[in-house]
Design an enzyme around this catalytic site. Structure first.
Site, PDB file in Angstrom:
ATOM      1  N   ARG A 112       0.866  -1.190   0.000  1.00  0.00           N
ATOM      2  CA  ARG A 112       0.000   0.000   0.000  1.00  0.00           C
ATOM      3  C   ARG A 112       0.896   1.231   0.000  1.00  0.00           C
ATOM      4  O   ARG A 112       1.821   1.347   0.811  1.00  0.00           O
ATOM      5  CB  ARG A 112      -0.895   0.020   1.244  1.00  0.00           C
ATOM      6  N   HIS A 139      -7.490   0.437  -6.084  1.00  0.00           N
ATOM      7  CA  HIS A 139      -7.695  -0.311  -4.829  1.00  0.00           C
ATOM      8  C   HIS A 139      -8.440  -1.608  -5.173  1.00  0.00           C
ATOM      9  O   HIS A 139      -9.603  -1.800  -4.810  1.00  0.00           O
ATOM     10  CB  HIS A 139      -8.499   0.558  -3.858  1.00  0.00           C
ATOM     11  N   GLN A 142     -10.290  -3.883  -2.569  1.00  0.00           N
ATOM     12  CA  GLN A 142     -11.530  -3.286  -2.073  1.00  0.00           C
ATOM     13  C   GLN A 142     -12.701  -3.648  -2.992  1.00  0.00           C
ATOM     14  O   GLN A 142     -13.785  -4.031  -2.540  1.00  0.00           O
ATOM     15  CB  GLN A 142     -11.371  -1.760  -1.998  1.00  0.00           C
ATOM     16  N   ASP A 235     -17.105   7.435  -1.232  1.00  0.00           N
ATOM     17  CA  ASP A 235     -15.796   7.316  -0.567  1.00  0.00           C
ATOM     18  C   ASP A 235     -15.455   8.703  -0.034  1.00  0.00           C
ATOM     19  O   ASP A 235     -16.139   9.691  -0.352  1.00  0.00           O
ATOM     20  CB  ASP A 235     -14.742   6.828  -1.591  1.00  0.00           C
ATOM     21  N   CYS A 279     -16.321   2.238   1.300  1.00  0.00           N
ATOM     22  CA  CYS A 279     -15.147   1.407   1.621  1.00  0.00           C
ATOM     23  C   CYS A 279     -14.677   1.606   3.060  1.00  0.00           C
ATOM     24  O   CYS A 279     -14.036   0.735   3.625  1.00  0.00           O
ATOM     25  CB  CYS A 279     -14.025   1.706   0.645  1.00  0.00           C
ATOM     26  N   ARG A 318     -13.720  -7.703   3.346  1.00  0.00           N
ATOM     27  CA  ARG A 318     -12.318  -7.480   2.978  1.00  0.00           C
ATOM     28  C   ARG A 318     -11.486  -8.703   3.351  1.00  0.00           C
ATOM     29  O   ARG A 318     -10.603  -9.118   2.618  1.00  0.00           O
ATOM     30  CB  ARG A 318     -11.741  -6.238   3.696  1.00  0.00           C
TER      31      ARG A 318
END
Ligand code: CP
Ligand code: NVA
Length: 333
Positions: A112, A139, A142, A235, A279, A318
Site C-alpha cells: 500500500r 484499490h 476493495q 468514498d 469502503c 475485505r
C-alpha cells in the site's frame, strides 16, 4: 454447498483488476463466499501453512492490514507488517533492491502506498506474487469485497446498476468501475467535471462493458445519476496523500453528499432494491478529528446507519476476499 471451480493464479500479480479475467474475478468472489460460510460455521483450515506475506504499507490502514493478518493466521500462515518507518524502502534503498530482498524471504508482498509505479516495480523485481493493497490510482482488493457484498444482497451481479457518487477519479472509483463492468454491472459515476476519471481508463472500462453487456456513464448530476441504482457508493472526498486539496475538494463535492434525498432519488428505496456501500473510513458524523468542525461530509449519519447500509458487511468481506486471493495466488485451490 457446491465447490468453487479450481483457480490457480501462481506466479501472477494483482496490480489492477485488469490482471484478472472476468471469470477469475468471479471465482475469487465465489471462493470468498465459501470461505466466509466456512468461517461462520467455525471452520479454520491450514491452506496457507508455512506461507508468509510481507505487508509493506506506506499509508495508514485499519481494514486491509487486519484483513491480511487475520486471513493468513486463520489458515496457518504468517504476516510481517512493515511500515515506511520500519524499512528503508525508497529512502536508503531502492524499490528494486528491497523487492529482491523481500522476494528471497517471503512468499508474497502486499503493498500500500502512493505511486502505481512502485507496486509495478515490486512485482517486476521480487519474483513473488505482489498484490496492490491501495495506491493513488487503484484499490483492487476493495472492489472484490464490494462485489461480494453486492452479490450477497442481490445474488446475481449481472444487470445491476451501481452509482458511485463523489471523487470520481480516486483509487476506489477506478477499481470499482473496472470491477463492475467485468461483473456485468452498469456503472454510473456521479462526479464534478473536474474529478472525472482518466479518459483512457473509461475507454478500457467501456470496452469491457461492451463484452459483458454493461455500461459506463459519467454525469455531474447526482440526482439523475442515481436513478434506478441498486447500489449507491461513496468514498472520502480527500484521499490519503491529498490533504493539501481539502478546502477546494470540500467545496466542489458538497453537492455530492449521499443523504436520504439522494437515496430516495434511486426510486428503489421503498421496494428494498437499493443498498448503500462505503469502503470506509467514513466521515458520517462529528466523531472524528477531521469532521469535528464540519459535521458529516460524504454521507449523512442517517444513511450510514440505515438498514440498507451494508458498510460493515463490506468491511468484513475485505478479510474473506483477501483470504481467497492469498489461497488462489499462493496455493491454488
Ligand atoms: N477500505 C480500506 O482500505 O480501509 P483501510 O484504509 O482501513 O485499510
Ligand atoms: N480513497 C481513499 C480510500 C481509503 C480506503 C484513500 O485513498 O484515502
Amino acid at each position: 454447498m457446491t465447490q468453487t471451480p479450481t483457480i490457480n493464479l501462481a506466479g501472477r500479480h494483482l496490480l489492477t483488476l485488469h490482471d484478472l479475467s472476468n471469470a477469475e474475478m468471479q471465482r475469487i468472489i465465489d471462493l470468498a463466499a465459501q470461505l466466509k460460510q466456512e468461517r461462520h460455521s467455525g471452520l479454520r483450515d491450514s491452506r496457507l501453512t508455512g506461507r508468509n506475506v510481507a505487508i509493506v504499507f506506506e499509508k495508514s490502514s485499519t481494514r486491509t492490514r487486519c484483513a491480511i493478518a487475520v486471513a493468513l493466521s486463520d489458515e496457518g500462515g504468517q504476516s510481517e507488517y512493515l511500515s515506511a518507518q520500519d524499512i528503508h524502502l525508497g529512502y536508503k534503498e531502492s524499490v528494486p533492491d528491497t523487492a529482491r530482498v523481500l522476494g528471497r524471504m517471503f512468499d508474497g508482498i502486499m503493498y500500500r502506498g502512493f505511486a502505481q509505479a512502485t507496486v509495478e516495480q515490486l512485482a517486476e523485481f521480487s519474483g513473488v506474487p505482489v498484490w496492490n493493497a491501495l495506491t493513488d490510482d487503484y484499490h483492487p482488493t476493495q472492489a472484490l469485497a464490494d462485489l461480494l457484498t453486492v452479490q450477497e444482497t442481490f445474488k446475481d451481479l449481472k444487470g445491476l446498476r451501481l452509482a458511485y457518487v463523489g471523487d470520481g477519479r480516486n483509487n476506489v472509483a477506478n477499481s470499482l468501475m473496472l470491477g463492475c463492468v467485468k461483473a456485468g454491472i452498469h456503472f454510473v459515476n456521479c462526479t464534478p467535471t473536474e474529478l472525472k476519471p482518466a479518459h483512457t481508463l473509461v475507454e478500457d472500462a467501456r470496452a469491457i462493458a461492451d463484452q459483458t453487456g454493461s455500461s459506463v456513464t459519467i454525469t455531474s448530476d447526482p440526482m439523475k445519476g442515481v436513478r434506478g441504482a441498486n447500489v449507491v457508493y461513496t468514498d472520502v472526498w480527500v484521499s490519503m496523500g491529498e490533504e493539501d486539496e481539502k478546502d477546494a475538494r470540500l467545496k466542489l463535492l458538497r453537492p455530492y453528499q449521499v443523504n436520504m434525498d439522494l437515496m430516495r432519488a434511486t426510486g428503489n428505496l421503498d421496494n428494498n432494491r437499493v443498498i448503500f456501500l462505503h469502503c470506509l473510513p467514513a466521515f458520517h458524523d462529528t466523531n472524528t478529528k477531521v469532521t469535528a468542525e464540519s459535521g458529516a461530509l460524504e454521507v449523512t449519519n442517517d444513511v450510514f446507519e440505515a438498514p440498507f447500509s451494508r458498510v460493515f458487511d463490506e468491511a468484513e468481506n475485505r478479510m474473506h476476499t483477501i483470504k481467497a486471493l492469498l489461497i488462489a495466488y499462493l496455493t491454488g485451490v
